[in-house]
Design an enzyme around this catalytic site. Structure first.
Site, mmCIF file in Angstrom:
data_model
loop_
_atom_site.group_PDB
_atom_site.id
_atom_site.type_symbol
_atom_site.label_atom_id
_atom_site.label_comp_id
_atom_site.label_asym_id
_atom_site.label_seq_id
_atom_site.Cartn_x
_atom_site.Cartn_y
_atom_site.Cartn_z
ATOM 1 N N GLU A 60 0.818 -1.222 0.000
ATOM 2 C CA GLU A 60 0.000 0.000 0.000
ATOM 3 C C GLU A 60 0.847 1.264 0.000
ATOM 4 O O GLU A 60 0.567 2.226 -0.724
ATOM 5 C CB GLU A 60 -0.961 0.022 1.198
ATOM 6 C CG GLU A 60 -2.197 -0.850 1.029
ATOM 7 C CD GLU A 60 -1.990 -2.280 1.478
ATOM 8 O OE1 GLU A 60 -0.870 -2.615 1.922
ATOM 9 O OE2 GLU A 60 -2.953 -3.074 1.387
ATOM 10 N N HIS A 129 -9.992 -4.537 10.593
ATOM 11 C CA HIS A 129 -10.633 -4.322 9.294
ATOM 12 C C HIS A 129 -11.900 -3.485 9.376
ATOM 13 O O HIS A 129 -12.696 -3.473 8.449
ATOM 14 C CB HIS A 129 -10.981 -5.675 8.645
ATOM 15 C CG HIS A 129 -9.820 -6.381 8.033
ATOM 16 N ND1 HIS A 129 -8.652 -6.602 8.701
ATOM 17 C CD2 HIS A 129 -9.645 -6.915 6.795
ATOM 18 C CE1 HIS A 129 -7.807 -7.255 7.915
ATOM 19 N NE2 HIS A 129 -8.391 -7.454 6.746
#
Lengths: 328, 351
Positions: A60, A129
């Site tokens: 990322e 998450h």
């Protein structure tokens, strides 16, 4: 108008902007050959080819930084985070590089980049998450943040974000990808400006301020309040967190004099904290009750379904708060 | 083996002198408290950036870390704009908003000036991606120190560059110390260049005190990339004579080590090479050095006399309305970018 899903609306926005501007490209994990982890980029590889729809490794920081670099030299990247919970791995790029560049360079380098993907708690994904990141990113000058809740807003805001000359975060809602709504026909250019809230339901007794996944929740609560409590709630969808449309907020509050903010993020320094500060600063005398907020509980998200439900805002919690500000 | 893109050696020697004299003045002005924040000097490393720019085109992209004064000067940013930036003045290369660690000059393809260690390495890969996307033959030159090679963003960037076969040269300016931590105390490998092998990127070791070696090896690397986009890695071994920053007495290294490198000074070496070949007389060298000193001194005067950035433009650079444009000659203000959001209190509701 026709009815399409939130997912389809985002897909159309991406396709239209890719077709319109050769400098636009989409990059992220599983966006190309897999057609997107949530199928938002379905069919784009086939239509636009691997030069413009680019699968990345799980890096990322690396690919978000690539986007910033490409934007410095004139491209208009769309960077997909599989979820914004993973954007923390790229936090330095999103917070330090993208929004600071214009100032640090004395105005020489703007960064026309779109970071997009699902944000906020979904369903039983556990603590890592389930992050609602809007309050963190809203704290950073130089970023713009929008939070579409309907297919129409998803399409119109994403298209605007891609054309914006600044870093824009489009925070999508995982639980709404399959939701449906009315959207203009495909041959209509749908652009919704950043920084414009929308009244999703008119009312006169109380203003419920919401965004993203709390919009359907607020609409459901307003329906119940109308039918069961004879309370007329106005539902105001912020749509953009930054810039914030204070004008529309104040217009509504000057009509209702009561406010409940229902937000998907955490209570401490959450979006509602800023919104309520601004309201009381501008119209303290126009309020008939203290502003209340319904947010997550201030704990890391538990996996257990019942506990998760207890952490999240709910129709019941919102109705209770509305009744409290209405002294009902 | 002079190649068509290589620049005149006497001109490059004079650039090295300018960098050194500029940094000496910066040091003096920092000690006089005319310069705020951090200030990292390049003295000793001049052959690295000068050898590199001598081997590339002016429109190749260049991006570096926070020890960046020399990179801007080498690219053609004026000493005046560089010194004014240190003084935080509106005439600075980043209009006084960036400071020592954030030099930018779009017109001269200097893309910063980045102060989070290795955070700019992915940016370089993105710039190289853009070149390939547009089918340009530009090469991106990405400078960083030996301290950057243990950051995650560095590793991610190298993998991405190799994966996508992007035209970027990763240039590690190995000056043996990441602030006060030596390479042997920070890095598991004996040779930094071996990092590249793990990503299937060709690596080269270069003597960074030798201008000609830097230039010639970079010429070869850049030439090979132009026709066939791919990343390359160059470990350029060099030495900084000063501490990490102005506040660092550099007590972690020995006088003997410093002296050893000083005797191998890159300016002295190129001067001797040119003198031996009768391309430069002592008088010419003295004149070049005098000019460099005068330019550096004049830059201090320019910076002192320049205006501060205007307070009323504080919000002008937070958001761009139009894509940013290169600064016009002599333009000092921020008209190109009006605020998108403006100050919080002036958002739409102020009326």
């Amino acid at each position: 108008m026709r009815e399409i899903t939130y997912r389809q609306a985002l897909n159309e926005a991406l396709a239209e902007e890719l077709a319109r501007d050769p400098n636009v490209f989409l990059m992220g994990e599983e966006v190309a050959e897999y057609n997107g982890a949530y199928k938002v980029s379905q069919g784009l590889l086939e239509r636009f080819g691997p030069k413009r729809i680019i699968d990345t490794p799980i890096s990322e920081n690396g690919f978000a930084g690539m986007g910033v670099g490409a934007a410095m030299v004139g491209l208009r990247p769309i960077i997909e985070f599989m979820t914004f919970s993973f954007s923390f791995v790229a936090f330095d790029q999103v917070v330090n590089n993208a929004p600071n560049m214009l100032t640090m360079s004395g105005g020489q380098f703007n960064i026309p980049i779109t970071f997009r993907g699902p944000n906020g708690p979904a369903h039983q994904l556990g603590a890592t998450h389930s992050h609602a990141t809007e309050c963190l990113y809203a704290n950073v000058p130089g970023l713009k943040i929008c939070t579409p809740a309907t297919p129409r807003d998803a399409k119109g805001l994403l298209k605007t974000a891609i054309r914006d000359n600044n870093p824009v975060l489009v925070l999508e809602v995982e639980l709404l990808y399959s939701s449906k709504g009315m959207v203009e026909e495909e041959d209509v250019e749908l652009l919704i400006p950043l920084g414009e809230a929308e009244v999703k339901r008119e009312g006169s007794d109380v203003t419920i301020i919401c965004y993203a996944q709390t919009v359907p929740l607020a609409l459901a609560a307003a329906e119940t309040l109308e039918n069961e409590e004879e309370i007329s709630a106005e539902v105001l969808d912020l749509r953009s967190i930054k810039p914030l449309d204070l004008e529309t907020i104040l217009k509504s509050v000057s009509k209702t004099h009561r406010v409940v903010i229902v937000e998907q993020d955490r209570p401490f320094c959450g979006v509602g904290a800023e919104v309520s500060y601004r309201i009381q600063k501008e119209m303290f005398d126009g309020l008939d009750a203290p502003i209340l907020r319904v947010a997550q509980e201030d704990v890391p998200m538990p996996y257990n379904e019942k506990l998760e439900k207890a952490v999240l805002p709910s129709v019941e919690k919102l109705i209770a708060a509305v009744k409290k500000v209405c002294y009902a | 083996m002079s190649q068509p893109e290589q620049r005149d050696e006497v001109e490059m020697l004079s650039l090295m002198l300018l960098i050194r004299r500029f940094e000496e003045r910066a040091s003096q002005q920092y000690q006089a408290q005319k310069i705020g924040g951090f200030c990292h000097l390049y003295i000793g490393q001049e052959a690295v950036v000068c050898g590199t720019v001598a081997a590339v085109r002016p429109d190749d992209y260049l991006i570096t870390a926070y020890r960046d004064h020399a990179h801007a000067l080498a690219r053609g940013t004026s000493a005046n704009a560089c010194m004014a930036e240190l003084f935080g003045k509106a005439t600075g290369c980043s209009r006084g908003l960036g400071g020592s660690m954030h030099y930018f000059d779009r017109e001269h393809h200097m893309y910063g000036g980045h102060a989070i260690v290795a955070a700019h390495v992915p940016l370089a890969v993105g710039m190289a991606f853009a070149s390939k996307y547009r089918a340009e033959d530009r090469v991106t030159l990405c400078f960083f120190g030996d301290g950057a090679i243990n950051q995650g963003s560095f590793h991610e960037a190298l993998n991405l560059a190799a994966l996508y076969k992007l035209p970027v040269v990763f240039i590690c300016e190995n000056n043996l110390f990441a602030m006060g931590t030596s390479v042997e105390r920070s890095t598991s490998l004996k040779e930094i260049v071996d990092r590249a092998e793990g990503y299937d990127i060709p690596g080269t070791v270069i003597d960074g005190m030798n201008f000609r070696e830097v230039r010639d090896k970079l010429s070869g690397i850049v030439g090979s990339i132009r026709g066939d986009p791919h990343p390359a890695f160059a470990e350029i071994r060099t030495y900084r004579y000063r501490g990490h920053s102005m506040s660092d007495p550099a007590s972690y290294r020995t006088k003997e080590q410093l002296e050893k490198y000083r005797l191998d000074d890159p300016i002295t070496r190129l001067r001797a090479q040119l003198a031996r070949e009768e391309k430069l007389t002592n008088e010419q060298f003295d004149r070049l050095d005098k000019e460099a000193k005068e330019i550096a001194l004049a830059s201090v005067k320019f910076a002192e006399e320049s205006p501060e950035p205007p307070l009323e433009k504080l919000y002008d650079y937070t958001y761009a309305m139009e894509p940013a444009r290169p600064r016009a000659q002599g333009e000092n203000s921020g008209e190109a970018n009006r605020p998108g959001g403006g100050p919080p209190s002036k958002e739409k509701a102020s009326a």
